[in-house]
Design an enzyme around this catalytic site. Structure first.
Site, PDB file in Angstrom:
ATOM      1  N   HIS A   1      -7.864  -6.813  -7.924  1.00 22.47           N
ATOM      2  CA  HIS A   1      -7.274  -6.259  -6.856  1.00 22.47           C
ATOM      3  C   HIS A   1      -6.730  -5.583  -6.549  1.00 22.47           C
ATOM      4  O   HIS A   1      -6.237  -5.187  -5.321  1.00 22.47           O
ATOM      5  CB  HIS A   1      -6.445  -7.978  -6.531  1.00 22.47           C
ATOM      6  CG  HIS A   1      -7.400  -9.475  -6.734  1.00 22.47           C
ATOM      7  ND1 HIS A   1      -7.068 -10.640  -6.794  1.00 22.47           N
ATOM      8  CD2 HIS A   1      -8.947  -9.674  -6.177  1.00 22.47           C
ATOM      9  CE1 HIS A   1      -8.183 -11.396  -6.690  1.00 22.47           C
ATOM     10  NE2 HIS A   1      -8.942 -10.479  -6.632  1.00 22.47           N
TER      11      HIS A   1
ATOM     12  N   PHE B   1      -9.732 -13.978 -12.459  1.00 21.48           N
ATOM     13  CA  PHE B   1      -8.910 -13.445 -12.539  1.00 21.48           C
ATOM     14  C   PHE B   1      -8.210 -12.001 -12.383  1.00 21.48           C
ATOM     15  O   PHE B   1      -8.364 -10.657 -12.471  1.00 21.48           O
ATOM     16  CB  PHE B   1     -10.020 -11.806 -14.340  1.00 21.48           C
ATOM     17  CG  PHE B   1     -10.871 -13.112 -14.874  1.00 21.48           C
ATOM     18  CD1 PHE B   1     -10.257 -13.753 -16.169  1.00 21.48           C
ATOM     19  CD2 PHE B   1     -12.211 -13.155 -14.715  1.00 21.48           C
ATOM     20  CE1 PHE B   1     -11.002 -14.272 -16.864  1.00 21.48           C
ATOM     21  CE2 PHE B   1     -13.221 -14.307 -16.082  1.00 21.48           C
ATOM     22  CZ  PHE B   1     -11.933 -15.137 -17.013  1.00 21.48           C
ATOM     23  N   CYS B   2      -8.337 -11.923 -11.267  1.00 21.36           N
ATOM     24  CA  CYS B   2      -7.333 -11.253 -10.463  1.00 21.36           C
ATOM     25  C   CYS B   2      -8.626 -10.068  -9.827  1.00 21.36           C
ATOM     26  O   CYS B   2      -8.441  -9.123  -9.538  1.00 21.36           O
ATOM     27  CB  CYS B   2      -6.098 -10.487 -10.078  1.00 21.36           C
ATOM     28  SG  CYS B   2      -5.012 -11.358 -10.792  1.00 21.36           S
ATOM     29  N   ALA B   3     -10.274 -10.940  -9.328  1.00 25.50           N
ATOM     30  CA  ALA B   3     -11.176  -9.480  -9.448  1.00 25.50           C
ATOM     31  C   ALA B   3     -12.142 -11.080  -8.666  1.00 25.50           C
ATOM     32  O   ALA B   3     -13.030 -11.184  -8.794  1.00 25.50           O
ATOM     33  CB  ALA B   3     -11.720  -9.028 -10.524  1.00 25.50           C
TER      34      ALA B   3
END
Length: 448
Positions: free
Chosen positions: A129, A374-376
């Site tokens: 992100h 995982f911020c993705a």
């Protein structure tokens, strides 16, 4: 398969490897940290360097006292240590310090997307992100596709480079995915981008701690125009992020954060900004963080990045060969080997929610892993083959559980015995999943 055996010297370099943590049954076990993609523990030498520096710690810049001059010189000299580590040309580039990689990308987005020029930013479908959200709303953004294994499509990259050739501003790409560990061919990408008169930013947060990195000379088609990375993934605590790029990028325009340290001269109706990098570093700098990063880099250079890459590849291959035999295991990304990845392995066990699996590993075995997206999130949605209809449902109902996976990620201090414990635990969970689900799904538990 002939694996290079675990080197005890690597383990001795890191603090906390023998720390005991509690398990759910009241016993204590040696903690196993397989969450290095999030944060690495500090090097012993880094902590010692901080202790050695502490008596000399003072304000950087403008002070005439000996300690202030000493701190200022060390702060500035660290830029050269960092530039050398990634083979940056210090005559043309500047090293700018920020809080972390995320802030560095946000500041670069502010610098390059001024709203006056309608430039296109090409991101990818595999970005964290932090290398996606900062560009939104500032420029037109489009995304390069990935295949079923999560690997970047160079064909789609060139297709979009041709499409936007007259308005291309920047191609932003991760050096290595924090989800699959997949390494992008950054120099091949750079040559393509420069062919279409664009520039490239590499998010090096997951790549630079694990493999040799070379920005290449400024006149090379494979030159990396901008690179960002973070100290806390490189065995250096206290937080510091680095952005390296051309000095001329930061010479014009106003900085985002203004105040002390950013100016050359000020009146009530006039400002002349300081020259970069100081123009971008408002306020008192994080000297301890910079000292820690420089010390960590010197330790990594002493070990040799080639040796680190080789050893972590061995750990990853060893794990891949053993984990594929776990009943109900689902691996993501390249399932065969580690030739195109850093030391990251994402997976799920059929019938066991990712959050429950991570909790069992921690509570029963003292094994720290990461779970979730995982911020993705867009990338994980692709890998999990989640339909747009299901995503829409989750948008409409925020109480629905997020899909995700479990990630193990290695550092140089991990060893094969720890992997054996992980594999044993996963096999036990997979073959007794009903018992574990009954134990962990219904009753909230905590060890703290």
């Amino acid at each position: 398969m002939n694996f290079v055996r675990y080197h005890t010297d690597f383990r001795n370099l890191v603090i906390g490897v023998d720390t005991k943590v509690p398990t759910i049954n009241g016993s204590y076990v040696t903690a196993i940290n397989f969450d290095n993609a999030a944060t690495t523990p500090p090097f012993v030498s880094v902590m010692q360097e901080i202790i050695n520096f502490a008596p000399w710690y003072s304000s950087a810049h403008r002070g005439t006292g000996y300690k202030s001059q000493f701190s200022s010189n060390l702060y500035e000299q660290s830029r050269e240590v960092i530039a050398r580590f990634v083979k940056a040309d210090s005559r043309e580039n500047t090293v700018v310090f920020f809080k972390n990689t995320t802030e560095a990308i946000n500041k670069l987005a502010h610098r390059l997307c001024d709203g006056k020029r309608k430039k296109v930013i090409l991101s990818t479908c595999m970005e964290h992100h932090s290398n996606d959200l900062p560009w939104r709303g500032k420029c037109k953004i489009d995304y390069i596709e990935v295949d079923e294994c999560g690997r970047l499509s160079l064909e789609d990259l060139e297709k979009k480079l041709r499409k936007y050739r007259d308005s291309l501003g920047l191609v932003v790409v991760t050096g290595a995915s924090n989800v699959t560990g997949y390494k992008n061919p950054i120099h091949e990408i750079a040559a393509l981008v420069h062919k279409y008169h664009g520039k490239i930013l590499v998010d090096g947060a997951q790549l630079i701690p694990h493999v040799p990195f070379d920005m290449k000379p400024m006149d090379s088609p494979e030159h990396i125009d901008y690179v960002v990375f973070s100290a806390h993934k490189m065995y250096a605590p206290f937080g510091i992020g680095v952005l390296i790029g051309p000095k001329k990028t930061f010479e014009e325009g106003d900085p985002v954060d203004v105040g002390g340290g950013t100016v050359d001269i000020v009146t009530h109706d006039f400002i002349r900004w300081a020259m970069p990098p100081h123009k971008e570093e408002a306020g008192s700098p994080n000297i301890i963080g910079v000292v820690a990063l420089a010390a960590a880099i010197q330790n990594l250079e002493m070990i040799g990045m080639e040796n680190i890459e080789k050893y972590e590849n061995c750990l990853t291959n060893y794990t891949l060969q053993r984990i594929k035999n776990i009943p109900g295991i689902e691996l993501y990304g390249n399932k065969a080997d580690c030739q195109d990845r850093v030391a990251i392995i994402p997976f799920n066990i059929e019938g066991v929610p990712h959050g429950v699996l991570a909790k069992i590993l921690s509570y029963e075995g003292g094994i720290a892993v990461r779970n979730g997206c995982f911020c993705a999130q867009p990338y994980v949605q692709r890998l999990l083959k989640i339909s747009s209809e299901e995503v829409k449902k989750r948008i409409e109902d925020p109480t629905m559980e997020h899909p995700g996976m479990v990630r193990v990620s290695f550092g140089i201090y991990n060893h094969y015995g720890e992997i054996d414990i992980l594999i044993h635990m996963l096999h036990r969970i997979a073959t007794h999943k009903e018992q574990y689900l009954f134990k962990y799904t219904d009753t909230p538990k905590t060890l703290v």
